[in-house]
Design an enzyme around this catalytic site. Structure first.
Site, PDB file in Angstrom:
ATOM      1  N   ARG A 150      -8.267   7.921   2.751  1.00  0.00           N
ATOM      2  CA  ARG A 150      -7.042   8.147   1.970  1.00  0.00           C
ATOM      3  C   ARG A 150      -5.796   8.175   2.863  1.00  0.00           C
ATOM      4  NH1 ARG A 150     -10.197   6.634  -0.208  1.00  0.00           N
ATOM      5  NH2 ARG A 150     -11.513   7.445  -1.827  1.00  0.00           N
ATOM      6  N   SER A 171      -7.002  13.042  -8.004  1.00  0.00           N
ATOM      7  CA  SER A 171      -7.394  14.193  -7.183  1.00  0.00           C
ATOM      8  C   SER A 171      -6.143  14.759  -6.523  1.00  0.00           C
ATOM      9  CB  SER A 171      -8.371  13.751  -6.089  1.00  0.00           C
ATOM     10  OG  SER A 171      -9.507  13.195  -6.689  1.00  0.00           O
ATOM     11  N   GLU A 181      -3.232  15.345  -1.774  1.00  0.00           N
ATOM     12  CA  GLU A 181      -3.427  13.897  -1.605  1.00  0.00           C
ATOM     13  C   GLU A 181      -2.192  13.086  -2.039  1.00  0.00           C
ATOM     14  OE1 GLU A 181      -7.355  12.140  -2.436  1.00  0.00           O
ATOM     15  OE2 GLU A 181      -6.280  10.672  -3.636  1.00  0.00           O
TER      16      GLU A 181
HETATM   17  C1  LIG Z   1      -5.947   9.555 -13.346  1.00  0.00           C
HETATM   18  C2  LIG Z   1      -5.865   9.132 -11.883  1.00  0.00           C
HETATM   19  C3  LIG Z   1      -6.995   8.743 -11.193  1.00  0.00           C
HETATM   20  C4  LIG Z   1      -6.920   8.333  -9.859  1.00  0.00           C
HETATM   21  N1  LIG Z   1      -8.057   7.965  -9.210  1.00  0.00           N
HETATM   22  C5  LIG Z   1      -7.993   7.549  -7.911  1.00  0.00           C
HETATM   23  C6  LIG Z   1      -9.177   7.134  -7.228  1.00  0.00           C
HETATM   24  O1  LIG Z   1     -10.267   7.117  -7.788  1.00  0.00           O
HETATM   25  N2  LIG Z   1      -9.074   6.749  -5.937  1.00  0.00           N
HETATM   26  C7  LIG Z   1      -7.865   6.722  -5.288  1.00  0.00           C
HETATM   27  O2  LIG Z   1      -7.832   6.354  -4.106  1.00  0.00           O
HETATM   28  N3  LIG Z   1      -6.722   7.100  -5.913  1.00  0.00           N
HETATM   29  C8  LIG Z   1      -6.757   7.508  -7.200  1.00  0.00           C
HETATM   30  N4  LIG Z   1      -5.617   7.911  -7.834  1.00  0.00           N
HETATM   31  C9  LIG Z   1      -4.338   7.906  -7.107  1.00  0.00           C
HETATM   32  C10 LIG Z   1      -3.488   6.643  -7.351  1.00  0.00           C
HETATM   33  O3  LIG Z   1      -3.907   5.962  -8.497  1.00  0.00           O
HETATM   34  C11 LIG Z   1      -3.545   5.683  -6.165  1.00  0.00           C
HETATM   35  O4  LIG Z   1      -3.126   6.316  -4.987  1.00  0.00           O
HETATM   36  C12 LIG Z   1      -2.648   4.445  -6.390  1.00  0.00           C
HETATM   37  O5  LIG Z   1      -2.874   3.507  -5.364  1.00  0.00           O
HETATM   38  C13 LIG Z   1      -1.171   4.773  -6.444  1.00  0.00           C
HETATM   39  O6  LIG Z   1      -0.476   3.595  -6.844  1.00  0.00           O
HETATM   40  P1  LIG Z   1       0.964   3.668  -7.480  1.00  0.00           P
HETATM   41  O7  LIG Z   1       1.450   2.279  -7.635  1.00  0.00           O
HETATM   42  O8  LIG Z   1       0.942   4.491  -8.703  1.00  0.00           O
HETATM   43  O9  LIG Z   1       1.766   4.401  -6.321  1.00  0.00           O
HETATM   44  P2  LIG Z   1       3.030   5.364  -6.490  1.00  0.00           P
HETATM   45  O10 LIG Z   1       2.581   6.678  -7.014  1.00  0.00           O
HETATM   46  O11 LIG Z   1       4.128   4.694  -7.202  1.00  0.00           O
HETATM   47  O12 LIG Z   1       3.419   5.545  -4.951  1.00  0.00           O
HETATM   48  C14 LIG Z   1       2.599   6.284  -4.076  1.00  0.00           C
HETATM   49  C15 LIG Z   1       3.199   6.202  -2.655  1.00  0.00           C
HETATM   50  O13 LIG Z   1       3.126   4.865  -2.174  1.00  0.00           O
HETATM   51  C16 LIG Z   1       4.423   4.348  -1.923  1.00  0.00           C
HETATM   52  N5  LIG Z   1       4.415   2.952  -2.345  1.00  0.00           N
HETATM   53  C17 LIG Z   1       4.265   2.465  -3.601  1.00  0.00           C
HETATM   54  N6  LIG Z   1       4.262   1.114  -3.570  1.00  0.00           N
HETATM   55  C18 LIG Z   1       4.395   0.762  -2.266  1.00  0.00           C
HETATM   56  C19 LIG Z   1       4.459  -0.485  -1.582  1.00  0.00           C
HETATM   57  N7  LIG Z   1       4.397  -1.657  -2.231  1.00  0.00           N
HETATM   58  N8  LIG Z   1       4.609  -0.475  -0.226  1.00  0.00           N
HETATM   59  C20 LIG Z   1       4.677   0.689   0.462  1.00  0.00           C
HETATM   60  N9  LIG Z   1       4.643   1.893  -0.141  1.00  0.00           N
HETATM   61  C21 LIG Z   1       4.497   1.928  -1.483  1.00  0.00           C
HETATM   62  C22 LIG Z   1       5.386   5.231  -2.731  1.00  0.00           C
HETATM   63  O14 LIG Z   1       6.685   5.241  -2.173  1.00  0.00           O
HETATM   64  C23 LIG Z   1       4.688   6.567  -2.617  1.00  0.00           C
HETATM   65  O15 LIG Z   1       4.976   7.152  -1.371  1.00  0.00           O
HETATM   66  C24 LIG Z   1      -5.659   8.326  -9.186  1.00  0.00           C
HETATM   67  C25 LIG Z   1      -4.496   8.722  -9.886  1.00  0.00           C
HETATM   68  C26 LIG Z   1      -4.605   9.108 -11.231  1.00  0.00           C
HETATM   69  C27 LIG Z   1      -3.358   9.521 -11.966  1.00  0.00           C
END
Ligand SMILES: Cc1cc2nc3c(=O)[nH]c(=O)nc-3n(C[C@H](O)[C@H](O)[C@H](O)COP(=O)(O)OP(=O)(O)OC[C@H]3O[C@@H](n4cnc5c(N)ncnc54)[C@H](O)[C@@H]3O)c2cc1C
Length: 378
Positions: free
Chosen positions: A166, A250, A370
């Site tokens: 992670r 998480s 996380e």
């Molecule tokens: C219901 C639920 C279940 C989940 N299950 C999992 C799981 O099983 N496994 C897991 O690993 N995660 C899980 N997650 C966490 C999440 O889905 C992941 O971390 C996902 O990759 C976040 O993507 P996002 O586009 O929503 O990022 P955001 O929340 O929009 O951004 C997260 C971070 O990344 C940065 N960011 C976003 N896009 C970019 C980019 N293109 N370049 C550089 N930085 C960037 C943002 O500035 C921020 O700091 C879960 C979340 C939820 C709500």
């Protein structure tokens, strides 16, 4: 690039907190994204890059800078130099689960166990997303990114991104700054041409989660469907009708501790060795085989322990909430902090601190968040 009327971040993040920022820009193409970032960085404005908002915990105060929404999309199929593999390049704003669905439809294996993870493709390498023993590091080849320090766009190989559990050099960990401040523009994965018939289901964690025996076979489509059903039961697939999914997944990381510390925890606490969860294969070239298979090397390793178990066994059950709070543990999963409707970031932070305190006094471990925290402290 389009300057839009700022939208409250509570509407754009899955934990549903945060006011409207001072400025918000929508980037629909990579060109718009690059231009927006270069301009904001040169002018010295704080920038928050927003994908699906599913790994963010945003404070109640308005973000005093520019929120850049990544709305690019598109998947390109390319040949791979590796026989039996194909490459997919996807734009940063593309929906992650849509990419998984596309790969499965094309009969390409390697990401099907990560079905249902919310968010965008570009954010996936940032915290090396993973589920059931599969992580993006296993299939990631390279990303195209733009560095804040130079404003240059370059192609960077997976080895340079420092992907771990992670984490990566790009992740903004609580209490520190990222090693490399950059924004991913596109992601290239290398996937195995598996087809649509049954094949071996690789990885102990995945087989266990899907109720399969070692050596079991299944198609990619079957695995995807089973993973989605399993995740839904735990509130881990976004669903506007299910408040258990108003979370950041998480909220706490599974702590990684030394094997000796892990032995001080109760034996029932689930734990996993920190080696890749793949079925080990020892290859001995025929020419050097002398009728002897050496035992595998045993080394003192680190161990990942279950944060959900630690929380539940510090006396906090699923659904737990503090009096008069609108923040609660999910009723399906002890590791997800949820917004039961209108909870402020302050209420969620109060619950998070309470959980950290309970786990620390019971087991001597401080759970680390996380999600990326913006304008909020624990
Ligand atoms: C219901 C639920 C279940 C989940 N299950 C999992 C799981 O099983 N496994 C897991 O690993 N995660 C899980 N997650 C966490 C999440 O889905 C992941 O971390 C996902 O990759 C976040 O993507 P996002 O586009 O929503 O990022 P955001 O929340 O929009 O951004 C997260 C971070 O990344 C940065 N960011 C976003 N896009 C970019 C980019 N293109 N370049 C550089 N930085 C960037 C943002 O500035 C921020 O700091 C879960 C979340 C939820 C709500």
């Amino acid at each position: 690039m389009v300057d839009i009327e700022p939208i409250p971040l509570a509407q754009l993040t899955t934990l549903r907190t945060g006011a409207a920022p001072v400025r918000m820009i929508d980037a629909h193409t990579t060109g718009e994204l690059v231009a927006a970032l270069r301009e904001a960085w040169v002018d010295g404005h704080p920038v928050l890059v927003l994908g699906g908002g599913s790994n963010l915990f945003v404070g109640d105060e308005s973000f005093d800078g520019i929120v850049v929404r990544i709305l690019t999309s598109g998947i390109e199929r390319m040949p791979s130099p590796r026989p039996g593999y194909v490459r997919l390049r996807a734009q940063a704003g593309h929906d992650w689960d849509d990419l998984v669905a596309f790969a499965v439809l094309e009969g390409l294996g390697g990401i099907e166990a990560m079905s249902g993870i919310p968010g965008t493709v570009g954010a996936a390498p940032v915290q090396n997303i993973g589920a059931y023993g599969q992580e993006i590091v296993q299939t990631l080849v390279e990303v195209e990114l733009i560095d804040e320090s130079t404003g240059d766009v370059s192609t960077v190989s997976v080895e340079e991104l420092g992907l771990g559990f992670r984490t990566s050099v790009l992740k903004h960990h609580y209490g520190s700054v990222p090693e490399r401040s950059a924004v991913i523009l596109s992601v290239t994965l290398e996937l195995a041409v598996a087809g649509h018939s049954d094949g071996p289901v690789v990885g102990d964690q995945l087989r266990t989660a899907l109720g399969l025996e070692p050596g079991a076979s299944a198609s990619l489509g079957w695995v995807r469907d089973r993973v989605l059903a399993t995740r839904r039961r735990k509130g881990m697939v976004l669903d506007p009708d299910d408040p258990d999914t108003y979370s950041a997944g998480s909220f706490f990381q599974n702590p990684i501790v030394s094997a000796s510390f892990a032995r001080t925890l109760p034996a029932e606490c689930p734990r996993w060795p920190m080696t890749p969860d793949l079925d080990p294969v020892l290859v001995i070239p025929l020419a050097s085989y002398e009728g002897y298979v050496p035992p595998s090397a045993v080394r003192e390793s680190e161990v990942k322990v279950s944060a959900a178990w630690l929380i539940e066994h510090s006396g906090l059950r699923k659904g737990f909430k503090l009096p008069r709070s609108r923040a609660a543990l999910s009723s399906k999963h002890a590791l997800a902090l949820t917004n039961r409707g209108g909870a402020t970031a302050a209420e969620l932070a109060q619950l998070a601190r309470f959980i950290q305190g309970r786990v620390q006094s019971e087991f001597g471990l401080i759970l680390q968040p996380e999600p990326v925290l913006v304008g909020v402290e624990l």
